[in-house]
Design a protein around this motif. Structure first.
Motif, PDB file in Angstrom:
ATOM      1  N   GLY A 276       0.804  -1.204   0.000  1.00 57.50           N
ATOM      2  CA  GLY A 276       0.000   0.000   0.000  1.00 57.50           C
ATOM      3  C   GLY A 276       0.841   1.259   0.000  1.00 57.50           C
ATOM      4  N   LYS A 277       2.059   1.169   0.514  1.00 59.83           N
ATOM      5  CA  LYS A 277       2.958   2.327   0.560  1.00 59.83           C
ATOM      6  C   LYS A 277       3.850   2.418  -0.676  1.00 59.83           C
ATOM      7  CE  LYS A 277       3.288   2.026   5.623  1.00 59.83           C
ATOM      8  NZ  LYS A 277       4.203   1.782   6.765  1.00 59.83           N
ATOM      9  N   THR A 278       4.323   1.241  -1.145  1.00 58.81           N
ATOM     10  CA  THR A 278       5.326   1.239  -2.215  1.00 58.81           C
ATOM     11  C   THR A 278       4.773   0.844  -3.579  1.00 58.81           C
ATOM     12  OG1 THR A 278       5.945  -1.088  -1.881  1.00 58.81           O
ATOM     13  CG2 THR A 278       7.049   0.562  -0.499  1.00 58.81           C
ATOM     14  N   GLY A 279       3.612   0.171  -3.595  1.00 57.35           N
ATOM     15  CA  GLY A 279       3.066  -0.336  -4.843  1.00 57.35           C
ATOM     16  C   GLY A 279       3.775  -1.582  -5.342  1.00 57.35           C
ATOM     17  N   LYS A 280       4.698  -2.135  -4.545  1.00 57.39           N
ATOM     18  CA  LYS A 280       5.496  -3.288  -4.965  1.00 57.39           C
ATOM     19  C   LYS A 280       5.069  -4.556  -4.236  1.00 57.39           C
ATOM     20  CE  LYS A 280       9.578  -0.474  -5.977  1.00 57.39           C
ATOM     21  NZ  LYS A 280      11.011  -0.245  -5.665  1.00 57.39           N
ATOM     22  N   GLY A 281       5.193  -5.665  -4.943  1.00 56.24           N
ATOM     23  CA  GLY A 281       4.913  -6.955  -4.342  1.00 56.24           C
ATOM     24  C   GLY A 281       6.131  -7.511  -3.639  1.00 56.24           C
ATOM     25  N   ARG A 282       6.080  -8.783  -3.291  1.00 53.92           N
ATOM     26  CA  ARG A 282       7.170  -9.388  -2.517  1.00 53.92           C
ATOM     27  C   ARG A 282       7.089 -10.900  -2.598  1.00 53.92           C
ATOM     28  NH1 ARG A 282      10.695  -8.367   1.328  1.00 53.92           N
ATOM     29  NH2 ARG A 282      10.175  -6.138   1.386  1.00 53.92           N
ATOM     30  N   TYR A 283       8.251 -11.545  -2.508  1.00 57.03           N
ATOM     31  CA  TYR A 283       8.321 -12.995  -2.369  1.00 57.03           C
ATOM     32  C   TYR A 283       8.526 -13.332  -0.898  1.00 57.03           C
ATOM     33  CZ  TYR A 283       9.808 -17.831  -2.786  1.00 57.03           C
ATOM     34  OH  TYR A 283       9.903 -19.192  -2.647  1.00 57.03           O
ATOM     35  N   ILE A 284       7.785 -14.306  -0.386  1.00 57.63           N
ATOM     36  CA  ILE A 284       7.846 -14.690   1.023  1.00 57.63           C
ATOM     37  C   ILE A 284       8.176 -16.179   1.123  1.00 57.63           C
ATOM     38  CG2 ILE A 284       6.556 -14.883   3.178  1.00 57.63           C
ATOM     39  CD1 ILE A 284       4.786 -12.570   2.157  1.00 57.63           C
ATOM     40  N   ASP A 285       9.268 -16.488   1.800  1.00 58.00           N
ATOM     41  CA  ASP A 285       9.737 -17.865   2.006  1.00 58.00           C
ATOM     42  C   ASP A 285       9.467 -18.252   3.455  1.00 58.00           C
ATOM     43  OD1 ASP A 285      11.183 -20.218   2.354  1.00 58.00           O
ATOM     44  OD2 ASP A 285      13.152 -19.301   2.029  1.00 58.00           O
ATOM     45  N   ILE A 286       8.467 -19.109   3.671  1.00 57.11           N
ATOM     46  CA  ILE A 286       8.099 -19.545   5.020  1.00 57.11           C
ATOM     47  C   ILE A 286       8.544 -20.985   5.224  1.00 57.11           C
ATOM     48  CG2 ILE A 286       6.202 -20.064   6.605  1.00 57.11           C
ATOM     49  CD1 ILE A 286       6.613 -17.101   6.274  1.00 57.11           C
ATOM     50  N   ALA A 287       9.371 -21.206   6.240  1.00 58.02           N
ATOM     51  CA  ALA A 287       9.781 -22.559   6.623  1.00 58.02           C
ATOM     52  C   ALA A 287       9.073 -22.944   7.917  1.00 58.02           C
ATOM     53  CB  ALA A 287      11.293 -22.631   6.806  1.00 58.02           C
ATOM     54  N   MET A 288       8.394 -24.068   7.908  1.00 56.16           N
ATOM     55  CA  MET A 288       7.739 -24.546   9.119  1.00 56.16           C
ATOM     56  C   MET A 288       8.759 -24.748  10.243  1.00 56.16           C
ATOM     57  SD  MET A 288       5.302 -27.142   7.001  1.00 56.16           S
ATOM     58  CE  MET A 288       5.011 -28.314   8.327  1.00 56.16           C
ATOM     59  N   LEU A 289       9.970 -25.167   9.891  1.00 50.54           N
ATOM     60  CA  LEU A 289      11.016 -25.349  10.899  1.00 50.54           C
ATOM     61  C   LEU A 289      11.316 -24.033  11.615  1.00 50.54           C
ATOM     62  CD1 LEU A 289      13.197 -26.962  12.353  1.00 50.54           C
ATOM     63  CD2 LEU A 289      14.697 -26.595  10.379  1.00 50.54           C
TER      64      LEU A 289
END
Length: 396
Positions: A196-209
């Motif tokens: 909402g501030k930058t207009g840019k998306g992002r990649y998110i890497d979630i590890a259950m560990l």
């Protein structure tokens, strides 16, 4: 009978804080679907892409099919085979109308499909793309297959769970999947604010560990600061005593004495007054060091009367204590019913079969009730295709 809450009445007509956000969900089993269900609860339009003819494997874990039913409300199911050009084209067309993509394949799978973050961001630069996996997208273990049990084992959680002289145990619920899903939701919400501030998306890497290690923050810090193995203590707390489960003459309950005020209140019970006079138990540190004999004596006294008697006496003194309830008791607990902590869904679709499931602790920013029951496989394929292309189109 589930109670209608005041919240539900006041929120009638609301669609949730994420109304207008679309999630493209290509996850299956539990961590990913749990994440997308929460986003759906919050008002997002969740489109669940599933393999034609088979779909999410959790549909077949049962009976009862508790995993699927409890993690797939507020979604629309569309059949699409990402192994085919037509299925991949549908995925990319849906990406253009989506805000968030969630996948939990083994790392590298989406890249082999040509549907990884780089490919998706080229089509939709402001996309928020979430990958959930057991060990993350990087590191020497990233390629390994992993599910909840494996993560509980390798995280150290199992080594700290169970009786001191017994085997290691997994948690009673799929905690690695659940905290992995929660971690993904928290990351998505932060990314939406950032976008909402930058207009840019992002990649998110979630590890259950990574998520389970956060659950073990106290245990890990205890080890790293002392270099001593964290003890397996059953239901007891390794740093405070008495703080564990006890048995009355009829059933078990828990009690926690966490500070000197609580200790003084505890030994104000006539049955335990002599413990307050024992110099071995003057401070929390001393009680922890000398817990063996103290707890043995406390157990013997508690066994002389009912749990209800002791709970009433402890409650009068403000000492935290509760009975250990069965699930049959939990689902009828007046407090749970009054707060609307449970809700009902219909599954299979149009069957008339209603099932009670956990509700939404996040209900103040969610829709007031389940807007969509867990979908049948491909239930919304034609509906979504019509929205996307203007007419229904068969996919393979």
């Amino acid at each position: 009978m589930l109670h209608e809450t005041s919240h539900s009445t006041e929120s009638a007509g609301k669609k949730g804080a994420l109304d207008g956000i679309r999630v493209l969900d290509v996850s299956r089993a539990l961590a990913g679907p749990y994440c997308t269900m929460l986003l759906g609860d919050l008002g997002a339009d969740v489109i669940k892409l599933e393999m034609p003819g088979t779909g999410d494997e959790s549909r077949y874990w049962g009976p009862p099919f508790a995993t699927y039913m409890s993690s797939n409300r507020n979604k629309r199911s569309v059949e699409a085979d990402l192994h085919t050009e037509e299925g991949r084209r549908l995925f990319m067309d849906l990406v253009k109308t989506s805000d968030i993509v969630v996948e939990n394949f083994r790392p590298g799978t989406m890249k082999r499909f040509g549907l990884d973050y780089a490919a998706v961001a080229a089509v939709k630069p402001d996309i928020i793309y979430v990958s959930i996996s057991a060990y993350g997208q990087t590191g020497p273990m990233s390629h390994r297959p992993g599910i909840d049990l494996m993560v509980q084992a390798i995280s150290g959680l199992m080594s700290t769970t169970g009786a001191p002289d017994g085997p290691a145990y997994k948690a009673g619920g799929p905690i690695a999947d659940i905290v992995g899903g929660f971690s993904a939701v928290m990351s998505v919400m932060a990314s939406l604010m950032e976008r909402g501030k930058t207009g840019k998306g992002r990649y998110i890497d979630i590890a259950m560990l990574d998520a389970v290690l956060m659950v073990l923050n106290q245990q890990i810090v205890t080890y790293t600061s002392t270099k001593k193995p964290y003890p397996r203590t059953g239901n007891a707390h390794p740093l405070m005593a008495p703080y564990e489960s006890f048995a009355g003459s009829d059933r078990e309950f828990v009690m926690a004495v966490t500070n000197e005020k609580a200790w003084k209140a505890f030994v104000s019970l006539k049955e335990f007054g002599h413990l307050g006079e024992n110099p071995l138990y003057r401070s929390q540190v001393e009680r922890n060091i000398n817990r063996g004999a103290m707890v043995e004596e406390i157990r013997a006294i508690f066994a002389t009367d009912t749990a209800d008697y002791w709970l009433a006496e402890l409650d009068k003194r403000g000492i935290p204590s509760e009975p250990i309830l069965t699930l049959a008791e939990v689902v009828e607990l007046p407090h749970v019913l009054e707060r609307g902590s449970l809700m009902e869904i219909e599954y299979p679709p149009n069957s008339g079969i209603m099932t009670t499931i956990p509700g939404m602790p996040w209900k103040d920013v969610a829709a007031p009730k389940v807007l969509r029951n867990p979908p049948g496989l491909g239930q919304h394929t034609q509906e979504v295709l019509a929205e996307l292309y203007g007419k229904a189109t068969k996919t393979s």
